[in-house]
Scaffold this motif. Structure first.
Motif, PDB file in Angstrom:
ATOM      1  N   PHE A 164      12.405  27.074  28.766  1.00 39.59           N
ATOM      2  CA  PHE A 164      11.515  26.604  29.063  1.00 39.59           C
ATOM      3  C   PHE A 164      10.166  26.248  27.868  1.00 39.59           C
ATOM      4  O   PHE A 164      10.522  26.603  27.561  1.00 39.59           O
ATOM      5  N   ASN A 165      10.242  24.531  28.279  1.00 39.60           N
ATOM      6  CA  ASN A 165       8.959  24.034  26.941  1.00 39.60           C
ATOM      7  C   ASN A 165       8.253  23.034  27.995  1.00 39.60           C
ATOM      8  O   ASN A 165       8.490  22.854  28.964  1.00 39.60           O
ATOM      9  N   ILE A 166       7.059  22.326  27.403  1.00 39.77           N
ATOM     10  CA  ILE A 166       6.333  21.790  27.780  1.00 39.77           C
ATOM     11  C   ILE A 166       6.449  20.237  28.231  1.00 39.77           C
ATOM     12  O   ILE A 166       5.746  19.885  29.538  1.00 39.77           O
ATOM     13  N   LEU A 167       8.080  20.204  28.747  1.00 42.10           N
ATOM     14  CA  LEU A 167       7.936  18.958  29.105  1.00 42.10           C
ATOM     15  C   LEU A 167       9.262  19.291  29.994  1.00 42.10           C
ATOM     16  O   LEU A 167       9.050  18.279  30.623  1.00 42.10           O
ATOM     17  N   ASP A 168       9.617  20.536  30.010  1.00 44.32           N
ATOM     18  CA  ASP A 168      10.533  21.327  31.120  1.00 44.32           C
ATOM     19  C   ASP A 168       9.527  21.597  32.159  1.00 44.32           C
ATOM     20  O   ASP A 168       9.556  23.114  31.976  1.00 44.32           O
ATOM     21  N   ARG A 169       9.343  21.551  33.703  1.00 46.41           N
ATOM     22  CA  ARG A 169       9.005  22.647  34.358  1.00 46.41           C
ATOM     23  C   ARG A 169       9.616  22.932  35.551  1.00 46.41           C
ATOM     24  O   ARG A 169       9.260  22.779  36.473  1.00 46.41           O
ATOM     25  N   ARG A 170      10.858  22.198  35.712  1.00 53.09           N
ATOM     26  CA  ARG A 170      12.057  23.164  36.402  1.00 53.09           C
ATOM     27  C   ARG A 170      11.654  24.375  37.339  1.00 53.09           C
ATOM     28  O   ARG A 170      12.095  24.311  38.202  1.00 53.09           O
ATOM     29  N   MET A 171      11.976  24.967  36.203  1.00 51.04           N
ATOM     30  CA  MET A 171      11.568  26.692  36.709  1.00 51.04           C
ATOM     31  C   MET A 171      10.645  26.605  37.630  1.00 51.04           C
ATOM     32  O   MET A 171      10.253  27.436  38.599  1.00 51.04           O
ATOM     33  N   ILE A 172       9.198  25.996  37.084  1.00 49.23           N
ATOM     34  CA  ILE A 172       8.215  26.013  37.877  1.00 49.23           C
ATOM     35  C   ILE A 172       7.711  25.768  39.626  1.00 49.23           C
ATOM     36  O   ILE A 172       7.513  25.776  40.307  1.00 49.23           O
ATOM     37  N   GLU A 173       8.357  23.893  38.915  1.00 53.07           N
ATOM     38  CA  GLU A 173       8.404  23.719  40.411  1.00 53.07           C
ATOM     39  C   GLU A 173       9.449  23.807  41.500  1.00 53.07           C
ATOM     40  O   GLU A 173       9.207  24.120  42.549  1.00 53.07           O
ATOM     41  N   SER A 264      -0.605  29.994  18.223  1.00 49.19           N
ATOM     42  CA  SER A 264      -0.742  29.963  19.425  1.00 49.19           C
ATOM     43  C   SER A 264      -2.492  30.814  19.989  1.00 49.19           C
ATOM     44  O   SER A 264      -2.515  30.806  21.008  1.00 49.19           O
ATOM     45  N   ASN A 265      -2.857  30.629  18.762  1.00 51.08           N
ATOM     46  CA  ASN A 265      -4.981  31.056  19.380  1.00 51.08           C
ATOM     47  C   ASN A 265      -5.158  30.056  19.050  1.00 51.08           C
ATOM     48  O   ASN A 265      -5.611  29.092  18.629  1.00 51.08           O
ATOM     49  N   GLY A 266      -5.900  29.766  20.627  1.00 50.90           N
ATOM     50  CA  GLY A 266      -6.459  28.327  21.119  1.00 50.90           C
ATOM     51  C   GLY A 266      -6.320  27.786  21.907  1.00 50.90           C
ATOM     52  O   GLY A 266      -5.515  28.460  23.541  1.00 50.90           O
ATOM     53  N   ILE A 267      -6.891  27.103  22.721  1.00 46.04           N
ATOM     54  CA  ILE A 267      -7.406  26.356  24.238  1.00 46.04           C
ATOM     55  C   ILE A 267      -6.211  25.433  24.178  1.00 46.04           C
ATOM     56  O   ILE A 267      -5.878  24.942  23.296  1.00 46.04           O
ATOM     57  N   LEU A 268      -5.919  25.150  25.740  1.00 44.27           N
ATOM     58  CA  LEU A 268      -4.714  24.001  25.276  1.00 44.27           C
ATOM     59  C   LEU A 268      -5.834  23.108  27.005  1.00 44.27           C
ATOM     60  O   LEU A 268      -5.781  23.222  28.034  1.00 44.27           O
ATOM     61  N   PRO A 269      -6.054  22.127  25.981  1.00 42.71           N
ATOM     62  CA  PRO A 269      -6.948  21.053  27.324  1.00 42.71           C
ATOM     63  C   PRO A 269      -5.412  20.776  28.323  1.00 42.71           C
ATOM     64  O   PRO A 269      -4.433  20.538  28.021  1.00 42.71           O
ATOM     65  N   ASN A 270      -6.156  19.976  29.447  1.00 42.24           N
ATOM     66  CA  ASN A 270      -5.428  19.393  31.097  1.00 42.24           C
ATOM     67  C   ASN A 270      -4.580  18.660  30.453  1.00 42.24           C
ATOM     68  O   ASN A 270      -4.298  17.424  29.081  1.00 42.24           O
ATOM     69  N   MET A 271      -3.162  18.789  30.638  1.00 42.29           N
ATOM     70  CA  MET A 271      -1.936  17.682  30.334  1.00 42.29           C
ATOM     71  C   MET A 271      -1.924  16.144  31.088  1.00 42.29           C
ATOM     72  O   MET A 271      -1.697  16.971  32.144  1.00 42.29           O
ATOM     73  N   PRO A 272      -1.455  15.534  30.722  1.00 44.16           N
ATOM     74  CA  PRO A 272      -0.937  14.924  31.655  1.00 44.16           C
ATOM     75  C   PRO A 272      -0.670  15.104  32.613  1.00 44.16           C
ATOM     76  O   PRO A 272       0.812  14.873  32.322  1.00 44.16           O
ATOM     77  N   THR A 273      -0.153  14.397  33.737  1.00 40.07           N
ATOM     78  CA  THR A 273       1.078  14.503  35.046  1.00 40.07           C
ATOM     79  C   THR A 273       2.349  13.863  34.607  1.00 40.07           C
ATOM     80  O   THR A 273       3.372  14.716  35.262  1.00 40.07           O
ATOM     81  N   GLU A 274       2.430  13.353  33.582  1.00 37.13           N
ATOM     82  CA  GLU A 274       3.228  12.146  33.490  1.00 37.13           C
ATOM     83  C   GLU A 274       4.112  13.199  31.952  1.00 37.13           C
ATOM     84  O   GLU A 274       5.257  12.864  31.791  1.00 37.13           O
ATOM     85  N   LEU A 275       3.591  13.948  31.729  1.00 36.05           N
ATOM     86  CA  LEU A 275       4.026  14.629  30.518  1.00 36.05           C
ATOM     87  C   LEU A 275       5.395  15.799  30.963  1.00 36.05           C
ATOM     88  O   LEU A 275       4.653  16.944  30.959  1.00 36.05           O
ATOM     89  N   TYR A 276       5.936  15.098  31.693  1.00 39.71           N
ATOM     90  CA  TYR A 276       7.060  16.473  31.724  1.00 39.71           C
ATOM     91  C   TYR A 276       8.678  15.428  32.766  1.00 39.71           C
ATOM     92  O   TYR A 276       8.629  14.440  32.725  1.00 39.71           O
ATOM     93  N   THR A 277      10.313  16.033  31.980  1.00 37.12           N
ATOM     94  CA  THR A 277      10.842  15.051  32.772  1.00 37.12           C
ATOM     95  C   THR A 277      12.091  16.393  33.442  1.00 37.12           C
ATOM     96  O   THR A 277      12.205  17.603  32.677  1.00 37.12           O
ATOM     97  N   ASN A 278      12.579  15.857  33.613  1.00 35.92           N
ATOM     98  CA  ASN A 278      13.736  17.133  34.664  1.00 35.92           C
ATOM     99  C   ASN A 278      14.694  16.436  34.216  1.00 35.92           C
ATOM    100  O   ASN A 278      16.376  16.379  34.593  1.00 35.92           O
ATOM    101  N   ASP A 279      15.220  15.964  33.464  1.00 32.97           N
ATOM    102  CA  ASP A 279      16.315  14.997  32.934  1.00 32.97           C
ATOM    103  C   ASP A 279      17.323  16.368  31.880  1.00 32.97           C
ATOM    104  O   ASP A 279      16.663  16.212  30.982  1.00 32.97           O
ATOM    105  N   ALA A 280      18.577  16.745  32.254  1.00 35.02           N
ATOM    106  CA  ALA A 280      19.317  17.343  31.938  1.00 35.02           C
ATOM    107  C   ALA A 280      19.526  16.915  30.405  1.00 35.02           C
ATOM    108  O   ALA A 280      20.357  17.221  29.352  1.00 35.02           O
TER     109      ALA A 280
END
Length: 291
Positions: A164-173, A264-280
């Motif tokens: 799981f990472n910021i580019l990898d949303r497979r488990m969420i989707e 790890s301490n701090g806020i996370l701004p909204n991310m662009p919707t294009e910031l992900y990939t499903n490319d294994a």
């Protein structure tokens, strides 16, 4: 307790695309563990496959930590009594090396071993060890939603380690994270920095990853626009997921762990919707050798 947990592969071998110092020396390992304990980090992730990591942990001050270890990869088409016995023998050796009477969790290191004919023999062996109170939780380390779903259909697991990472949303989707949370399955996330690839500058990133230059451009522009470091963005995103109990990080020095905890301490701004990939080919480091 901290949501951060320590992966210990670096304590037993040279590991990671971003590693420059090789295997962590025992004295540094003790410093890292002492600092981790003071920061309320309470879980260590290891495996017999991680070089001499378990032996190193046994010689260091790791007795205050919960330990998750793993099975070997079983190189066979069908699981029999021999493999179940090997699992028990390996586990007994892990307890000796770790100088522990019990561990928090044991994961099937190769999830496909639970999909082979006769896999119930491995699971039964783990259940017996759990009944003997040598294991608290039985789990599996997976790479994909489909692999995990097949296991959940057949086995009542307590714990899962997944990428799981910021580019990898497979488990969420796929809805898998929500399903696991609803079933009470504890989730540990690994590869939150994609083995260090996410933390690399554009200049230091190996050329073979240039096929994703469009993604890297969005990544670096977003970081720059929000005055975030890659480390801050990656760790805060993983920690922000309520379904994830532990975020596994690997470090070579105490200072690196300090940096991660600070980031790890701090806020996370909204991310662009294009910031992900499903490319294994990008998301699964075992495929990097094919690039």
């Amino acid at each position: 307790m901290s949501k951060i947990a320590l992966g210990t592969v670096q304590f037993g071998m040279d590991y990671g695309i971003n590693s420059i110092s090789g295997q962590v020396l025992p004295a540094e390992t003790k410093d890292i563990l002492n600092y981790a304990y003071r920061q309320n980090i309470d879980l260590l992730d290891t495996a017999p496959a991680y070089g001499n990591s378990e032996q190193v942990l046994g010689k260091c001050n790791s007795h205050e930590f919960k330990i998750v270890t793993k099975t070997r990869h079983f190189d066979c088409l069908e699981i029999g009594n021999r493999e179940a016995q090997l699992l028990e023998n390996d586990f007994s050796q892990s307890l000796i090396d770790l100088k522990k009477d019990r561990v928090y969790g044991v994961l099937l290191h190769n999830a496909n071993d639970l999909l082979k004919p006769g896999a119930e023999k491995l699971f039964k062996q783990l259940q017996e060890l759990k009944q003997e109170e040598k294991i608290v939780k039985i789990g599996v380390s997976v790479y994909s939603h489909n692999q995990l779903q097949s296991i959940l259909d057949s086995f009542d697991i307590d714990l899962v380690q997944l990428p799981f990472n910021i580019l990898d949303r497979r488990m969420i989707e796929s809805g898998m994270l929500s399903d696991l949370h609803a079933k009470g399955v504890e989730v540990h996330a690994r590869s939150v920095f994609l083995q260090g690839l996410l933390l690399m500058s554009e200049q230091n990133r190996p050329e073979k990853f240039n096929r994703w230059n469009g993604l890297w451009r969005i990544w670096h522009e977003w970081l720059n626009d929000n005055q975030l470091t890659a480390l801050e963005a990656a760790i805060r995103y993983a920690i922000s997921m309520p379904e994830i109990s532990k975020i596994l990080v690997g470090v070579d020095t105490k200072d690196q762990l300090k940096e991660i905890i600070t980031a790890s301490n701090g806020i996370l701004p909204n991310m662009p919707t294009e910031l992900y990939t499903n490319d294994a080919y990008l998301l699964n480091p075992t495929n990097w050798g094919k690039l």
